[in-house]
Design an enzyme around this catalytic site. Structure first.
Site, PDB file in Angstrom:
ATOM      1  N   LYS A 130       3.868   9.009  -0.539  1.00  0.00           N
ATOM      2  CA  LYS A 130       2.837   7.731  -0.203  1.00  0.00           C
ATOM      3  C   LYS A 130       3.988   7.310   0.772  1.00  0.00           C
ATOM      4  CE  LYS A 130      -1.246   5.785  -1.946  1.00  0.00           C
ATOM      5  NZ  LYS A 130      -1.777   5.260  -2.868  1.00  0.00           N
TER       6      LYS A 130
HETATM    7  C1  E4P Z   1      -4.402   4.008  -2.795  1.00  0.00           C
HETATM    8  O1  E4P Z   1      -3.919   4.623  -2.169  1.00  0.00           O
HETATM    9  C2  E4P Z   1      -4.297   2.457  -3.783  1.00  0.00           C
HETATM   10  O2  E4P Z   1      -3.905   3.511  -4.830  1.00  0.00           O
HETATM   11  C3  E4P Z   1      -5.027   1.908  -4.107  1.00  0.00           C
HETATM   12  O3  E4P Z   1      -6.563   2.166  -3.695  1.00  0.00           O
HETATM   13  C4  E4P Z   1      -5.424   0.442  -3.964  1.00  0.00           C
HETATM   14  O4  E4P Z   1      -6.106  -0.140  -4.492  1.00  0.00           O
HETATM   15  P1  E4P Z   1      -5.899  -1.805  -5.504  1.00  0.00           P
HETATM   16  O5  E4P Z   1      -5.943  -2.392  -4.058  1.00  0.00           O
HETATM   17  O6  E4P Z   1      -7.632  -1.796  -5.943  1.00  0.00           O
HETATM   18  O7  E4P Z   1      -4.745  -1.978  -5.941  1.00  0.00           O
END
Ligand code: E4P
Length: 219
Positions: A84
């Site tokens: 990522k």
């Molecule tokens: C996705 O890859 C992220 O880890 C996640 O969806 C972030 O979510 P949040 O905005 O609730 O922290």
């Protein structure tokens, strides 16, 4: 539609994996920090459980050349790691380089159509629009899902749309309606989205009616 779990909690991943519904996991620095311990050990354990699934692991470095090196090290942890990388202009050159080197990438923190289009053009595996965080900023996050889905169809990009930052059941429905390829769900939202009070009520009514027949075994 592929369903990923948005957590690094091994016990929850293991429990949900047994249902046959789970195709992958998205972790992030927040999730890994919450679990404590050695993140490398945890990531490897998750990768070994979901051998056929994609496990997203986010870079923690910020300088582009260090992000590049770290991305390669993370990808080397297991063949099913997807790295990522935040959707930031500073990383365009290294994203291009990593795609060229066939390192699977999930571009995270996508908040607009142009960001999503450019990352798809570079050939990343996933783009992750953050629906909940857009809502938090006063912009309709679910609208972006449909825009990105249309963009991917229009230009025939192979990149998959991964709906992220899912906060409630309404977001889940919007991701399905938008035709997202993947949704990543916190385990509690996955559980909630599979429940309905009328299902519970219907089961109760059928059970009560069945009791009236007074038989013990069937068949
Ligand atoms: C996705 O890859 C992220 O880890 C996640 O969806 C972030 O979510 P949040 O905005 O609730 O922290």
């Amino acid at each position: 539609m592929k369903i990923f779990l948005d957590t690094a909690n091994y016990a929850l991943i293991e429990r949900w994996f047994q249902t046959g519904l789970i195709d992958g996991v998205t972790t992030n620095p927040t999730h890994l920090s919450k679990e404590g311990g050695d993140p490398v050990v945890l990531v490897k354990k998750i990768c070994a459980l979901l051998v056929d699934g994609h496990i997203s692991v986010e870079v923690t470095e910020t300088a582009p050349e260090r992000v590049y090196t770290q991305a390669k090290a993370l990808a080397a942890l297991s063949p099913n790691v997807v790295v990522k990388i935040p959707c930031h202009p500073d990383y365009l050159c290294i994203i291009q380089k990593l795609v060229h080197e066939e390192i699977p990438l999930n571009i995270t923190l996508v908040f607009n159509l142009m960001q999503g289009m450019c990352m798809s053009k570079l050939g990343v595996v996933y783009i992750s629009p953050f629906v909940g965080r857009l809502d938090d900023s006063g912009v309709d996050g679910t609208a972006l899902l449909s825009e990105l889905s249309d963009m991917l169809d229009t230009y025939d990009y192979e990149t998959e749309l991964l709906a992220a930052s899912i906060r409630h059941v309404g977001h889940v429905h919007a991701a399905i309606e938008a035709g997202a390829d993947v949704i990543t769900l916190p385990p509690e939202i996955l559980a909630k989205s599979l429940e309905h009070p009328l299902t519970d009520r219907g089961m109760e009514l059928f059970a009560n009616d069945w009791k009236k027949l007074g038989i013990q075994t069937f068949p």
